[in-house]
Design a protein around this motif. Structure first.
Motif, PDB file in Angstrom:
ATOM      1  N   SER A  64      49.121  43.479  46.049  1.00 26.47           N
ATOM      2  CA  SER A  64      50.033  42.421  45.621  1.00 26.47           C
ATOM      3  C   SER A  64      49.611  41.099  46.259  1.00 26.47           C
ATOM      4  O   SER A  64      48.607  41.020  46.957  1.00 26.47           O
ATOM      5  CB  SER A  64      51.467  42.776  46.011  1.00 26.47           C
ATOM      6  OG  SER A  64      51.544  42.969  47.409  1.00 26.47           O
ATOM      7  N   SER A  88      49.715  38.348  41.809  1.00 30.97           N
ATOM      8  CA  SER A  88      50.507  37.295  41.164  1.00 30.97           C
ATOM      9  C   SER A  88      49.933  35.930  41.516  1.00 30.97           C
ATOM     10  O   SER A  88      48.947  35.822  42.234  1.00 30.97           O
ATOM     11  CB  SER A  88      51.967  37.399  41.618  1.00 30.97           C
ATOM     12  OG  SER A  88      52.038  37.278  43.027  1.00 30.97           O
ATOM     13  N   ASN A 111      49.944  40.359  37.333  1.00 28.67           N
ATOM     14  CA  ASN A 111      51.057  39.449  37.041  1.00 28.67           C
ATOM     15  C   ASN A 111      50.611  38.003  37.237  1.00 28.67           C
ATOM     16  O   ASN A 111      51.373  37.176  37.730  1.00 28.67           O
ATOM     17  CB  ASN A 111      52.255  39.756  37.951  1.00 28.67           C
ATOM     18  CG  ASN A 111      52.731  41.183  37.781  1.00 28.67           C
ATOM     19  OD1 ASN A 111      52.948  41.633  36.668  1.00 28.67           O
ATOM     20  ND2 ASN A 111      52.862  41.903  38.876  1.00 28.67           N
ATOM     21  N   ASN A 133      48.398  39.917  31.411  1.00 25.84           N
ATOM     22  CA  ASN A 133      48.937  39.011  32.423  1.00 25.84           C
ATOM     23  C   ASN A 133      49.855  38.087  31.636  1.00 25.84           C
ATOM     24  O   ASN A 133      49.403  37.088  31.090  1.00 25.84           O
ATOM     25  CB  ASN A 133      47.827  38.208  33.102  1.00 25.84           C
ATOM     26  CG  ASN A 133      47.029  39.039  34.081  1.00 25.84           C
ATOM     27  OD1 ASN A 133      47.494  39.364  35.167  1.00 25.84           O
ATOM     28  ND2 ASN A 133      45.811  39.391  33.698  1.00 25.84           N
TER      29      ASN A 133
END
Length: 190
Positions: A64, A88, A111, A133
């Motif tokens: 992440s 992200s 993401n 995405n």
């Protein structure tokens, strides 16, 4: 001696936990493949100290956070796969510095958001490289970025305003010309 390790291949081994920052001690490491494990946490900035890396495959984990801004320091990198994670944020513009050597890239199934840096979009023009995405936009995806749409809309509005203003000015000039012709005609009759 672990410091002379050149290839670390631990793909599909159910490994968990975070990628240790100590990985930076492996300065001679050329290939790191820890794809399809259960690694969590962020990609450590220290990974950029592995300056000999040519292949960095971290796909299919649970990583992440953001793509580290330090990755472009890996100037020898030819393959980068960060797909199928929970990364992200935006794709760092500085990642474009890898374009001359980078031959394989996969950032799909994350993401990520924002505009794909133009050099990356041009070098890797296959949409599957950036697929899944939801908030990613730009070339090669068929999604136009909001700021690009806004700029186009503003340009169109300006063009319409100039055209309407020009038409109004032309109409005003024509009316003035006709009025002066009529006055001149009236003076001639008198």
């Amino acid at each position: 001696d672990g410091l002379n390790l050149r290839v670390l291949e631990l793909r599909s081994n159910q490994l968990g936990g975070e990628i240790p920052a100590d990985i930076s001690r492996l300065s001679n490491l050329k290939e790191l493949n820890v794809g399809h494990n259960k690694l969590t946490g962020e990609i450590p900035e220290e990974i950029s100290k592995c300056s000999s890396l040519t292949s960095l495959l971290l796909d299919g984990n649970r990583l992440s956070g953001h793509i580290p801004n330090s990755l472009p320091k890996l100037l020898n990198l030819t393959a980068l796969d960060l797909s199928s994670n929970n990364l992200s944020g935006t794709i760092p513009e500085s990642l474009s510095f890898l374009v001359p050597n980078l031959k394989y890239l996969n950032l799909s199934y994350n993401n990520l958001a924002g505009e794909i840096p133009k050099p990356l979009g041009s070098q890797f023009n296959d949409p599957s490289v950036f697929a899944r995405n939801g908030d990613l936009c730009g070339k090669p995806l068929d999604r136009e970025c909001a700021d690009v749409r806004r700029r186009k809309r503003n340009r169109l509005t300006l063009l319409i305003a100039v055209a309407v203003g020009g038409a109004f000015l032309l109409a005003l000039c024509c009316c003035g010309y006709i009025y002066s012709l009529l006055r001149w005609r009236t003076k001639l009759r008198e």
